[in-house]
Write a protein that holds these residues in place. Structure first.
Motif, PDB file in Angstrom:
ATOM      1  N   ASP A   1       0.840  -1.200   0.000  1.00 44.96           N
ATOM      2  CA  ASP A   1       0.000   0.000   0.000  1.00 44.96           C
ATOM      3  C   ASP A   1       0.874   1.248   0.000  1.00 44.96           C
ATOM      4  OD1 ASP A   1      -1.821   2.021   0.451  1.00 44.96           O
ATOM      5  OD2 ASP A   1      -2.928   0.935   2.005  1.00 44.96           O
ATOM      6  N   GLU A   2       0.761   2.048  -1.050  1.00 46.81           N
ATOM      7  CA  GLU A   2       1.613   3.231  -1.182  1.00 46.81           C
ATOM      8  C   GLU A   2       1.282   4.299  -0.146  1.00 46.81           C
ATOM      9  OE1 GLU A   2      -0.993   5.489  -4.655  1.00 46.81           O
ATOM     10  OE2 GLU A   2       1.033   4.813  -5.048  1.00 46.81           O
ATOM     11  N   ARG A   3       0.143   4.200   0.518  1.00 45.99           N
ATOM     12  CA  ARG A   3      -0.180   5.151   1.589  1.00 45.99           C
ATOM     13  C   ARG A   3       0.603   4.839   2.858  1.00 45.99           C
ATOM     14  NH1 ARG A   3      -6.459   3.858   1.044  1.00 45.99           N
ATOM     15  NH2 ARG A   3      -5.423   1.829   0.916  1.00 45.99           N
ATOM     16  N   GLN A   4       1.112   3.620   2.972  1.00 43.03           N
ATOM     17  CA  GLN A   4       1.842   3.196   4.155  1.00 43.03           C
ATOM     18  C   GLN A   4       3.319   2.956   3.873  1.00 43.03           C
ATOM     19  OE1 GLN A   4       0.267  -0.381   5.901  1.00 43.03           O
ATOM     20  NE2 GLN A   4       1.744  -0.422   7.580  1.00 43.03           N
ATOM     21  N   PHE A   5       3.629   2.390   2.712  1.00 48.14           N
ATOM     22  CA  PHE A   5       5.011   2.076   2.357  1.00 48.14           C
ATOM     23  C   PHE A   5       5.499   3.089   1.324  1.00 48.14           C
ATOM     24  CE2 PHE A   5       3.548  -1.767   4.283  1.00 48.14           C
ATOM     25  CZ  PHE A   5       4.667  -2.279   4.933  1.00 48.14           C
ATOM     26  N   VAL A   6       6.536   3.835   1.699  1.00 47.15           N
ATOM     27  CA  VAL A   6       6.964   4.995   0.919  1.00 47.15           C
ATOM     28  C   VAL A   6       8.442   4.881   0.580  1.00 47.15           C
ATOM     29  CG1 VAL A   6       7.170   7.506   0.912  1.00 47.15           C
ATOM     30  CG2 VAL A   6       5.273   6.418   2.136  1.00 47.15           C
ATOM     31  N   GLN A   7       8.774   5.177  -0.667  1.00 41.41           N
ATOM     32  CA  GLN A   7      10.189   5.189  -1.048  1.00 41.41           C
ATOM     33  C   GLN A   7      10.806   6.503  -0.601  1.00 41.41           C
ATOM     34  OE1 GLN A   7      11.044   4.386  -5.169  1.00 41.41           O
ATOM     35  NE2 GLN A   7      13.223   4.081  -4.758  1.00 41.41           N
ATOM     36  N   ILE A   8      11.901   6.415   0.184  1.00 45.13           N
ATOM     37  CA  ILE A   8      12.547   7.628   0.701  1.00 45.13           C
ATOM     38  C   ILE A   8      14.012   7.725   0.247  1.00 45.13           C
ATOM     39  CG2 ILE A   8      11.019   7.994   2.671  1.00 45.13           C
ATOM     40  CD1 ILE A   8      14.318   6.195   3.143  1.00 45.13           C
ATOM     41  N   HIS A   9      14.413   6.791  -0.590  1.00 43.28           N
ATOM     42  CA  HIS A   9      15.797   6.723  -1.079  1.00 43.28           C
ATOM     43  C   HIS A   9      15.781   5.758  -2.255  1.00 43.28           C
ATOM     44  CE1 HIS A   9      20.063   5.465  -1.071  1.00 43.28           C
ATOM     45  NE2 HIS A   9      20.329   6.569  -0.424  1.00 43.28           N
ATOM     46  N   LYS A  10      16.756   5.853  -3.150  1.00 46.32           N
ATOM     47  CA  LYS A  10      16.765   4.941  -4.296  1.00 46.32           C
ATOM     48  C   LYS A  10      16.877   3.488  -3.862  1.00 46.32           C
ATOM     49  CE  LYS A  10      21.756   5.103  -5.211  1.00 46.32           C
ATOM     50  NZ  LYS A  10      22.806   5.398  -6.220  1.00 46.32           N
ATOM     51  N   SER A  11      17.342   3.252  -2.613  1.00 40.74           N
ATOM     52  CA  SER A  11      17.536   1.881  -2.135  1.00 40.74           C
ATOM     53  C   SER A  11      16.637   1.496  -0.966  1.00 40.74           C
ATOM     54  CB  SER A  11      19.000   1.675  -1.708  1.00 40.74           C
ATOM     55  OG  SER A  11      19.882   1.896  -2.782  1.00 40.74           O
TER      56      SER A  11
ATOM     57  N   LYS B   1      13.319  13.784  -0.319  1.00 40.64           N
ATOM     58  CA  LYS B   1      13.056  14.422   0.973  1.00 40.64           C
ATOM     59  C   LYS B   1      11.899  15.413   0.912  1.00 40.64           C
ATOM     60  CE  LYS B   1      15.165  16.672   4.922  1.00 40.64           C
ATOM     61  NZ  LYS B   1      16.413  17.162   5.567  1.00 40.64           N
ATOM     62  N   GLU B   2      11.858  16.254  -0.105  1.00 41.23           N
ATOM     63  CA  GLU B   2      10.822  17.282  -0.178  1.00 41.23           C
ATOM     64  C   GLU B   2       9.424  16.673  -0.176  1.00 41.23           C
ATOM     65  OE1 GLU B   2       9.384  20.981  -3.063  1.00 41.23           O
ATOM     66  OE2 GLU B   2      11.321  20.005  -3.385  1.00 41.23           O
ATOM     67  N   GLU B   3       9.232  15.634  -0.984  1.00 37.29           N
ATOM     68  CA  GLU B   3       7.920  14.980  -1.057  1.00 37.29           C
ATOM     69  C   GLU B   3       7.568  14.298   0.264  1.00 37.29           C
ATOM     70  OE1 GLU B   3       5.461  11.763  -3.819  1.00 37.29           O
ATOM     71  OE2 GLU B   3       7.537  12.280  -4.288  1.00 37.29           O
ATOM     72  N   PHE B   4       8.563  13.659   0.894  1.00 33.85           N
ATOM     73  CA  PHE B   4       8.316  12.993   2.176  1.00 33.85           C
ATOM     74  C   PHE B   4       7.912  14.004   3.243  1.00 33.85           C
ATOM     75  CE2 PHE B   4       9.802  11.478   6.321  1.00 33.85           C
ATOM     76  CZ  PHE B   4       9.085  10.294   6.411  1.00 33.85           C
ATOM     77  N   VAL B   5       8.638  15.117   3.319  1.00 34.66           N
ATOM     78  CA  VAL B   5       8.330  16.152   4.303  1.00 34.66           C
ATOM     79  C   VAL B   5       6.936  16.723   4.064  1.00 34.66           C
ATOM     80  CG1 VAL B   5       8.948  18.485   5.074  1.00 34.66           C
ATOM     81  CG2 VAL B   5      10.727  16.754   4.764  1.00 34.66           C
ATOM     82  N   GLU B   6       6.606  16.979   2.804  1.00 30.72           N
ATOM     83  CA  GLU B   6       5.318  17.561   2.445  1.00 30.72           C
ATOM     84  C   GLU B   6       4.159  16.644   2.848  1.00 30.72           C
ATOM     85  OE1 GLU B   6       2.792  20.471   1.138  1.00 30.72           O
ATOM     86  OE2 GLU B   6       4.982  20.613   1.217  1.00 30.72           O
ATOM     87  N   LYS B   7       4.318  15.344   2.632  1.00 32.60           N
ATOM     88  CA  LYS B   7       3.212  14.400   2.866  1.00 32.60           C
ATOM     89  C   LYS B   7       3.097  13.959   4.324  1.00 32.60           C
ATOM     90  CE  LYS B   7       2.699  12.242  -1.682  1.00 32.60           C
ATOM     91  NZ  LYS B   7       2.762  10.959  -2.424  1.00 32.60           N
ATOM     92  N   TYR B   8       4.239  13.832   5.020  1.00 33.15           N
ATOM     93  CA  TYR B   8       4.209  13.158   6.318  1.00 33.15           C
ATOM     94  C   TYR B   8       4.655  14.012   7.507  1.00 33.15           C
ATOM     95  CZ  TYR B   8       3.527   9.094   3.414  1.00 33.15           C
ATOM     96  OH  TYR B   8       3.014   8.206   2.502  1.00 33.15           O
ATOM     97  N   LEU B   9       5.305  15.124   7.266  1.00 31.78           N
ATOM     98  CA  LEU B   9       5.828  15.914   8.391  1.00 31.78           C
ATOM     99  C   LEU B   9       5.150  17.270   8.531  1.00 31.78           C
ATOM    100  CD1 LEU B   9       9.659  15.161   8.149  1.00 31.78           C
ATOM    101  CD2 LEU B   9       7.867  13.890   9.354  1.00 31.78           C
TER     102      LEU B   9
END
Length: 235
Positions: free
Chosen positions: A185-195, A226-234
């Motif tokens: 589920d992309e709402r729970q599992f998020v890519q935060i790095h290429k690896s 990082k920008e997308e992660f911060v925007e969505k989750y922080l």
């Protein structure tokens, strides 16, 4: 939004495609490659909906590259030669653009990419609508080991393999990072790095460019994520 990449070794042709994609409100260009082998590595860790693929490429042709991809995204082939049209349709591509092509012809080709009524790519919609399974069975030797999905902390790419980490165990799998992006589920599992993919439900804190699970275990946040992660989750 249709996420796409360009695989094309000629800079003028790259620029034309980049301009045309930029003019489309429903398309997002993720990367451009002059080498199909580099694109192949990218696809192992990234979920992509559409590839603009040149047939004549160094090292490996676009046709041969396409034959190597399992669960391939949609593909629009581009070439200056019409000889490959029949073979390209045997490979189930969306369309075939003969260079030089106009913006009108480009739009006609991209309009063939299947979308639902909201304008989303059908593959993207199916992923977004799908909840994660409650458990996974990971093959290990002659056994299949059960993992509760909620126990997963993060998934790390290791060349052609991935490792799944829980609080106290890790499991080696033959699947790519891209497979897990499409499965979970992309709402729970998020890519935060290429690896790395992380389970947001098990994050204990975010400090600088690191995501922590517990007090000691941490993984890096990639600059481009990082920008997308911060925007969505922080926020």
């Amino acid at each position: 939004m249709i996420r796409c990449i360009i695989v094309e070794d000629q800079p003028p042709a790259q620029r034309v495609l980049q301009k045309f994609i930029g003019d489309m409100e429903n398309m997002e260009l993720k990367a451009t490659f002059a080498d199909a082998l580099k694109a192949m590595e990218f696809l192992k860790s990234q979920a992509i909906d559409l590839i603009f693929l040149d047939i004549h490429l160094p090292k490996i042709s676009g046709i041969d590259f396409l034959k190597t991809i399992s669960d391939a995204p949609h593909v629009i082939l581009t070439t200056a030669f019409s000889d490959y049209a029949l073979e390209s349709y045997d490979l189930n591509v969306v369309d075939y653009l003969l260079k030089p092509f106009s913006f009108e012809r480009f739009v006609k080709a991209t309009n063939k990419v299947p979308v639902d009524s909201s304008g989303k790519n059908i593959k993207e919609s199916a992923i977004g609508a799908k909840s994660s399974p409650e458990m996974l069975f990971i093959k290990s030797g002659y056994e299949h080991l059960k993992i509760q999905v909620s126990d997963i902390h993060y998934i790390q790419s290791e060349s052609d393999y991935t490792e799944i980490f829980t609080a106290d165990k890790k499991y080696l799998t033959s699947h790519s990072l891209r497979h897990w992006l499409q499965t979970l589920d992309e709402r729970q599992f998020v890519q935060i790095h290429k690896s790395f993919i992380v389970n947001t439900g098990n994050i204990t804190k975010v400090s600088g460019n690191r995501i922590y699970f517990g007090s000691d275990t941490h993984v890096p946040i990639g600059r481009m994520y990082k920008e997308e992660f911060v925007e969505k989750y922080l926020k």
